[in-house]
Design a protein around this motif. Sequence first.
Motif, PDB file in Angstrom:
ATOM      1  N   ASN A  18      29.473  45.129  38.331  1.00  0.00           N
ATOM      2  CA  ASN A  18      30.223  46.217  38.942  1.00  0.00           C
ATOM      3  C   ASN A  18      31.680  45.808  39.089  1.00  0.00           C
ATOM      4  N   LEU A  19      32.497  46.697  39.619  1.00  0.00           N
ATOM      5  CA  LEU A  19      33.932  46.453  39.695  1.00  0.00           C
ATOM      6  C   LEU A  19      34.264  45.246  40.556  1.00  0.00           C
ATOM      7  N   ALA A  20      33.495  45.011  41.610  1.00  0.00           N
ATOM      8  CA  ALA A  20      33.733  43.856  42.483  1.00  0.00           C
ATOM      9  C   ALA A  20      33.533  42.544  41.724  1.00  0.00           C
ATOM     10  N   ASP A  21      32.479  42.467  40.942  1.00  0.00           N
ATOM     11  CA  ASP A  21      32.213  41.258  40.152  1.00  0.00           C
ATOM     12  C   ASP A  21      33.307  41.027  39.114  1.00  0.00           C
ATOM     13  N   ILE A  22      33.765  42.114  38.515  1.00  0.00           N
ATOM     14  CA  ILE A  22      34.796  41.999  37.475  1.00  0.00           C
ATOM     15  C   ILE A  22      36.124  41.546  38.071  1.00  0.00           C
ATOM     16  N   ILE A  23      36.479  42.090  39.235  1.00  0.00           N
ATOM     17  CA  ILE A  23      37.721  41.678  39.903  1.00  0.00           C
ATOM     18  C   ILE A  23      37.679  40.194  40.244  1.00  0.00           C
ATOM     19  N   SER A  24      36.544  39.718  40.762  1.00  0.00           N
ATOM     20  CA  SER A  24      36.399  38.298  41.083  1.00  0.00           C
ATOM     21  C   SER A  24      36.455  37.437  39.825  1.00  0.00           C
ATOM     22  N   HIS A  25      35.875  37.925  38.746  1.00  0.00           N
ATOM     23  CA  HIS A  25      35.871  37.193  37.473  1.00  0.00           C
ATOM     24  C   HIS A  25      37.273  37.093  36.879  1.00  0.00           C
ATOM     25  N   LEU A  26      38.034  38.187  36.944  1.00  0.00           N
ATOM     26  CA  LEU A  26      39.353  38.223  36.290  1.00  0.00           C
ATOM     27  C   LEU A  26      40.454  37.573  37.122  1.00  0.00           C
ATOM     28  N   PHE A  27      40.364  37.660  38.429  1.00  0.00           N
ATOM     29  CA  PHE A  27      41.451  37.165  39.282  1.00  0.00           C
ATOM     30  C   PHE A  27      41.077  35.930  40.090  1.00  0.00           C
ATOM     31  N   GLY A  28      39.858  35.447  39.953  1.00  0.00           N
ATOM     32  CA  GLY A  28      39.432  34.286  40.716  1.00  0.00           C
ATOM     33  C   GLY A  28      38.881  34.697  42.077  1.00  0.00           C
ATOM     34  N   LYS A  29      38.194  33.765  42.729  1.00  0.00           N
ATOM     35  CA  LYS A  29      37.529  34.091  43.994  1.00  0.00           C
ATOM     36  C   LYS A  29      38.508  34.463  45.104  1.00  0.00           C
ATOM     37  N   LEU A  30      39.613  33.694  45.229  1.00  0.00           N
ATOM     38  CA  LEU A  30      40.549  33.936  46.325  1.00  0.00           C
ATOM     39  C   LEU A  30      41.291  35.249  46.156  1.00  0.00           C
ATOM     40  N   PHE A  31      41.992  35.411  45.025  1.00  0.00           N
ATOM     41  CA  PHE A  31      42.752  36.636  44.806  1.00  0.00           C
ATOM     42  C   PHE A  31      41.820  37.836  44.642  1.00  0.00           C
ATOM     43  N   GLY A  32      40.673  37.591  44.045  1.00  0.00           N
ATOM     44  CA  GLY A  32      39.692  38.668  43.921  1.00  0.00           C
ATOM     45  C   GLY A  32      39.225  39.161  45.275  1.00  0.00           C
ATOM     46  N   LEU A  62      46.172  49.089  39.578  1.00  0.00           N
ATOM     47  CA  LEU A  62      45.066  48.126  39.555  1.00  0.00           C
ATOM     48  C   LEU A  62      44.272  48.203  38.255  1.00  0.00           C
ATOM     49  N   PRO A  63      43.897  49.390  37.767  1.00  0.00           N
ATOM     50  CA  PRO A  63      43.202  49.446  36.474  1.00  0.00           C
ATOM     51  C   PRO A  63      44.039  48.855  35.333  1.00  0.00           C
ATOM     52  N   CYS A  64      45.365  49.043  35.396  1.00  0.00           N
ATOM     53  CA  CYS A  64      46.244  48.467  34.364  1.00  0.00           C
ATOM     54  C   CYS A  64      46.181  46.945  34.403  1.00  0.00           C
ATOM     55  N   LEU A  65      46.220  46.381  35.622  1.00  0.00           N
ATOM     56  CA  LEU A  65      46.148  44.924  35.771  1.00  0.00           C
ATOM     57  C   LEU A  65      44.799  44.389  35.302  1.00  0.00           C
ATOM     58  N   LEU A  66      43.746  45.111  35.624  1.00  0.00           N
ATOM     59  CA  LEU A  66      42.403  44.699  35.185  1.00  0.00           C
ATOM     60  C   LEU A  66      42.305  44.697  33.663  1.00  0.00           C
ATOM     61  N   TRP A  67      42.848  45.725  33.043  1.00  0.00           N
ATOM     62  CA  TRP A  67      42.806  45.833  31.580  1.00  0.00           C
ATOM     63  C   TRP A  67      43.606  44.708  30.931  1.00  0.00           C
ATOM     64  N   ILE A  68      44.803  44.418  31.488  1.00  0.00           N
ATOM     65  CA  ILE A  68      45.645  43.342  30.949  1.00  0.00           C
ATOM     66  C   ILE A  68      44.950  41.987  31.094  1.00  0.00           C
ATOM     67  N   ALA A  69      44.355  41.748  32.284  1.00  0.00           N
ATOM     68  CA  ALA A  69      43.659  40.475  32.523  1.00  0.00           C
ATOM     69  C   ALA A  69      42.457  40.321  31.594  1.00  0.00           C
TER      70      ALA A  69
END
Length: 368
Positions: free
Chosen positions: A70-84, A346-353
């Motif tokens: 889900n989106l939470a897992d993807i955010i943690s995966h792309l930005f790391g645990k702390l920033f995620g 945020l979606p733009c940053l996720l796509w770039i990452a």
Amino acid sequence: MLEPKGKIGVREFIAIIILCVGTKLSDDTPVFLYTHMKSAAWMAPFIIGAISCIPIYLIIKVLSAYNNKNLADIISHLFGKLFGFIILLCLWIISFTALSFDSAIYADIISMMYFPKTPMLIIYSLLLVVCAYGAKKGLEQIGSVAWSVLLWIKLSLLIVVVICFFQGQTAFLFPFFGAGKWEVVKESSLRTSIYSDFLYLGFIFPYLKSKGDFKKGNWIALSIITIELSFAIASFLMLFDFAGVRVMNFPYHETIRYISLGFLTNIETFFFPFWLLATFVRFTFYLYINSLLFGNMFKIKNFEYLIPSMAILCVFIGMIPETPTFTIFNIREQLILISTPVFIFLPCLLWIAAKIKGDLMNEKAKDS
């Protein structure tokens, strides 16, 4: 990722989106648009919908690159645990603040316009108790209820809009561009987060039967909501004119109290139950999403047990403003302005990452 306990199909998914976003036409959201765009407020949903296509498309692309995350897992995966975690916490604060004040507005509507002698605290508590009970049942039940009542709720809205078009005057839609072409585009883009629910749908991505359902459901619901909101806002304007509608707190409820069907008067008693059903579905889903997100952040497997606590906290926060009709109006407008950049960027940053990590290339390889 928390394991899904039940999955929903595209019909239930579309019904949830339409009831959650579409119900905003019945609160003070149209007033935000009338205030800044005047007689051209009905154009705002089309502009907002066009802008929203970009973040929605990017969210779909990113989610499709990961099978059951889900989106939470993807955010943690792309930005790391702390920033995620920080990003997820910000999303939860925005979402829970919106839930608290939006639900307070709806409790105020019920109290002020339908049950003025009943204390708002009682109405608010009953509203959240019903929603908490529904949210505890799970997403599968929420989707089932949403689909079963969708036709009747939208049929009641269609009747209201048609009556308004017959009893109203098209001359009230002029001047066509209201405060001016640039002003309409600017003010609409600043309030794009009216559609921010589409971002939070990413948290239930694994709960859909297929990723094709997620993609199809988003685009179908976006099209329906955009047309629905635009026609509703135009119908209120045709009935009351800009001078009248801009001073109304809740144009939809003023409309159903004003219109008549021949010898039938006070027909708001017919429309009110359908609006109430949509309200229950909306805040039931919001409670579920907030609890799901909170559970993802703190790795709480049985996040459903958080729902009653979330509902109680929501009531406490929502009851803080002494004059919800006016105070919460200003708070909600500021929240919309603040959350708009989050919804767009945020979606733009996720796509770039995801692009940098090469995950989108993997998704293309799977498709081929």
